[in-house]
Design an enzyme around this catalytic site. Structure first.
Site, PDB file in Angstrom:
ATOM      1  N   SER A 163     -18.925 -26.302  56.086  1.00  0.00           N
ATOM      2  CA  SER A 163     -17.884 -25.293  55.872  1.00  0.00           C
ATOM      3  C   SER A 163     -16.561 -26.035  55.773  1.00  0.00           C
ATOM      4  O   SER A 163     -16.429 -27.161  56.280  1.00  0.00           O
ATOM      5  CB  SER A 163     -17.848 -24.342  57.077  1.00  0.00           C
ATOM      6  OG  SER A 163     -16.628 -23.613  57.090  1.00  0.00           O
ATOM      7  N   TYR A 176     -17.818 -21.894  66.174  1.00  0.00           N
ATOM      8  CA  TYR A 176     -18.197 -22.129  64.773  1.00  0.00           C
ATOM      9  C   TYR A 176     -17.554 -23.426  64.252  1.00  0.00           C
ATOM     10  O   TYR A 176     -18.226 -24.276  63.658  1.00  0.00           O
ATOM     11  CB  TYR A 176     -17.762 -20.931  63.927  1.00  0.00           C
ATOM     12  CG  TYR A 176     -18.202 -20.991  62.485  1.00  0.00           C
ATOM     13  CD1 TYR A 176     -19.467 -20.552  62.102  1.00  0.00           C
ATOM     14  CD2 TYR A 176     -17.355 -21.466  61.485  1.00  0.00           C
ATOM     15  CE1 TYR A 176     -19.876 -20.587  60.764  1.00  0.00           C
ATOM     16  CE2 TYR A 176     -17.757 -21.512  60.156  1.00  0.00           C
ATOM     17  CZ  TYR A 176     -19.009 -21.065  59.791  1.00  0.00           C
ATOM     18  OH  TYR A 176     -19.408 -21.106  58.471  1.00  0.00           O
TER      19      TYR A 176
HETATM   20  P1  NAD Z   1     -25.510 -14.914  55.734  1.00  0.00           P
HETATM   21  O1  NAD Z   1     -25.310 -14.232  57.031  1.00  0.00           O
HETATM   22  O2  NAD Z   1     -25.653 -14.107  54.497  1.00  0.00           O
HETATM   23  O3  NAD Z   1     -26.775 -15.873  55.802  1.00  0.00           O
HETATM   24  C1  NAD Z   1     -27.122 -16.622  56.947  1.00  0.00           C
HETATM   25  C2  NAD Z   1     -28.615 -16.775  56.970  1.00  0.00           C
HETATM   26  O4  NAD Z   1     -29.001 -17.571  58.106  1.00  0.00           O
HETATM   27  C3  NAD Z   1     -29.340 -15.426  57.114  1.00  0.00           C
HETATM   28  O5  NAD Z   1     -30.476 -15.420  56.277  1.00  0.00           O
HETATM   29  C4  NAD Z   1     -29.741 -15.431  58.580  1.00  0.00           C
HETATM   30  O6  NAD Z   1     -30.848 -14.607  58.864  1.00  0.00           O
HETATM   31  C5  NAD Z   1     -30.067 -16.903  58.756  1.00  0.00           C
HETATM   32  N1  NAD Z   1     -30.200 -17.290  60.155  1.00  0.00           N
HETATM   33  C6  NAD Z   1     -29.377 -17.013  61.190  1.00  0.00           C
HETATM   34  N2  NAD Z   1     -29.878 -17.520  62.326  1.00  0.00           N
HETATM   35  C7  NAD Z   1     -31.050 -18.136  62.002  1.00  0.00           C
HETATM   36  C8  NAD Z   1     -32.038 -18.844  62.724  1.00  0.00           C
HETATM   37  N3  NAD Z   1     -31.916 -19.014  64.049  1.00  0.00           N
HETATM   38  N4  NAD Z   1     -33.097 -19.336  62.062  1.00  0.00           N
HETATM   39  C9  NAD Z   1     -33.227 -19.171  60.719  1.00  0.00           C
HETATM   40  N5  NAD Z   1     -32.333 -18.508  59.982  1.00  0.00           N
HETATM   41  C10 NAD Z   1     -31.256 -18.005  60.602  1.00  0.00           C
HETATM   42  O7  NAD Z   1     -24.297 -15.919  55.613  1.00  0.00           O
HETATM   43  P2  NAD Z   1     -23.956 -17.040  54.508  1.00  0.00           P
HETATM   44  O8  NAD Z   1     -22.529 -16.904  54.219  1.00  0.00           O
HETATM   45  O9  NAD Z   1     -24.924 -17.027  53.402  1.00  0.00           O
HETATM   46  O10 NAD Z   1     -24.135 -18.357  55.381  1.00  0.00           O
HETATM   47  C11 NAD Z   1     -24.975 -19.428  55.024  1.00  0.00           C
HETATM   48  C12 NAD Z   1     -24.375 -20.742  55.499  1.00  0.00           C
HETATM   49  O11 NAD Z   1     -23.142 -20.965  54.792  1.00  0.00           O
HETATM   50  C13 NAD Z   1     -24.019 -20.778  56.988  1.00  0.00           C
HETATM   51  O12 NAD Z   1     -24.353 -22.062  57.508  1.00  0.00           O
HETATM   52  C14 NAD Z   1     -22.523 -20.574  56.992  1.00  0.00           C
HETATM   53  O13 NAD Z   1     -21.914 -21.157  58.118  1.00  0.00           O
HETATM   54  C15 NAD Z   1     -22.137 -21.304  55.714  1.00  0.00           C
HETATM   55  N6  NAD Z   1     -20.807 -20.930  55.190  1.00  0.00           N
HETATM   56  C16 NAD Z   1     -20.583 -19.686  54.669  1.00  0.00           C
HETATM   57  C17 NAD Z   1     -19.313 -19.390  54.174  1.00  0.00           C
HETATM   58  C18 NAD Z   1     -18.976 -18.055  53.558  1.00  0.00           C
HETATM   59  O14 NAD Z   1     -17.803 -17.856  53.205  1.00  0.00           O
HETATM   60  N7  NAD Z   1     -19.901 -17.141  53.394  1.00  0.00           N
HETATM   61  C19 NAD Z   1     -18.298 -20.346  54.225  1.00  0.00           C
HETATM   62  C20 NAD Z   1     -18.580 -21.587  54.777  1.00  0.00           C
HETATM   63  C21 NAD Z   1     -19.838 -21.875  55.247  1.00  0.00           C
END
Ligand code: NAD
Length: 278
Positions: A163, A176
């Protein structure tokens, strides 16, 4: 609604033909788009999820429509006794693993003075320990198998979903930000340790991407306008923006890229607050 940035464009070349990929947290948001993107690029894909079997099966069906193999696997990435059998099953079913995308992540937000140990620990367990466990199990298989030149120049690829908060402090999200800061060092140290064995470890660091994890930041016009002040490119990212970056990074087109974080953030890390002189 998310738009597909690939829509109407030329098809993505099958740059991952014959490779086997596992994406964690692949039934939502970035993980879902990434699993689909890797499948579209020719890889067989394991769709990991922890809850939401139906959504995971839908992703599997979409991936199969590209003519590659896919199946869903339920596992909590923070639990060693679930990650080890997940990778073992993949080796059994697909023969091996070439690409591990350690994507699963979550937030449990609170001011530092209000944050419980449970909130702190949960985020560290999933976002950091989960990535360590998935990377470790993939690396063992990469080392066992070695390079197969017809498949890829490297012995395997690990992509950590980081991130912008691996470098930008974030009030109200100390767990986080600490987890993503940890991912940076996890990624770089693994890259240093594994590069001599032919394994490439890198990270992708998204900025503001339209997914359920940050819905409140973009689901009203006011919230979105506020968010866009932090994005020089003036659009919220789509999950496909990240999927495209992961796909290319995992391919041999990026074979000399080792230990790097690819920021995919519309310029969020350019310190936009200083755009007018600070
Ligand atoms: P999201 O909530 O749509 O997806 C997260 C996924 O992780 C979901 O499928 C959830 O069920 C799964 N998950 C959570 N705990 C888990 C576990 N213990 N075991 C297996 N799966 C698990 O969110 P996203 O935005 O798609 O996030 C995905 C990644 O991207 C994360 O690591 C997040 O930190 C990172 N990220 C997202 C953003 C953003 O703006 N959306 C920005 C920076 C980083």
């Amino acid at each position: 609604m998310t738009s597909d940035v690939n829509e109407g464009r030329r098809p993505v070349p099958t740059i991952l033909q014959g490779q086997k990929a596992l994406v964690t947290g692949a039934n939502s948001g970035i993980g879902k788009a990434t699993a689909i993107g890797l499948g579209r690029a020719g890889a067989d894909v394991v769709v990991n999820y922890v809850f939401g079997k139906e959504a995971a099966e839908e992703v599997v069906e979409e991936i199969k429509s590209f003519g590659v193999r896919a199946y869903a696997h339920e596992a909590d990435v923070s639990q060693e006794d679930q990650v080890v059998p997940m990778v073992a099953r993949m080796v059994e079913e697909f023969g091996t693993i070439d690409i591990m995308v350690a994507n699963a992540g979550l937030q449990r937000d609170a001011a530092i003075t209000e944050m419980s140990v449970a909130q702190w620990q949960k985020v560290l367990d999933v976002n950091l320990t989960g990535q360590f466990l998935c990377a470790r199990e993939a690396a063992k298989e990469f080392l066992r198998r070695g390079v197969v030149p017809e498949v890829s120049r490297s012995a395997g690829k690990i992509i950590c979903m980081s991130s912008v908060h691996q470098i930008i402090p974030w009030t109200g999200h100390v767990n986080y930000a600490a987890s993503k800061g940890g991912v940076l060092m996890l990624m770089q140290t693994m890259a240093q340790e594994l590069a001599p064995k032919g394994i490439r470890v890198n990270a992708v660091a998204p900025g503001a991407i339209r997914t359920p994890i940050n819905r409140s930041a973009w689901d009203t016009p006011e919230a979105e306008a506020d968010l866009l002040r932090l994005v020089p490119y003036r659009r919220v990212g789509d999950p496909e923006d990240i999927a495209n970056a992961v796909t290319v990074l995992a391919s041999d087109l990026m074979d000399y890229v080792v230990g790097t974080t690819l920021f995919v953030d519309g310029g969020m890390t350019l310190f936009p607050g200083f755009a007018t002189g600070g």
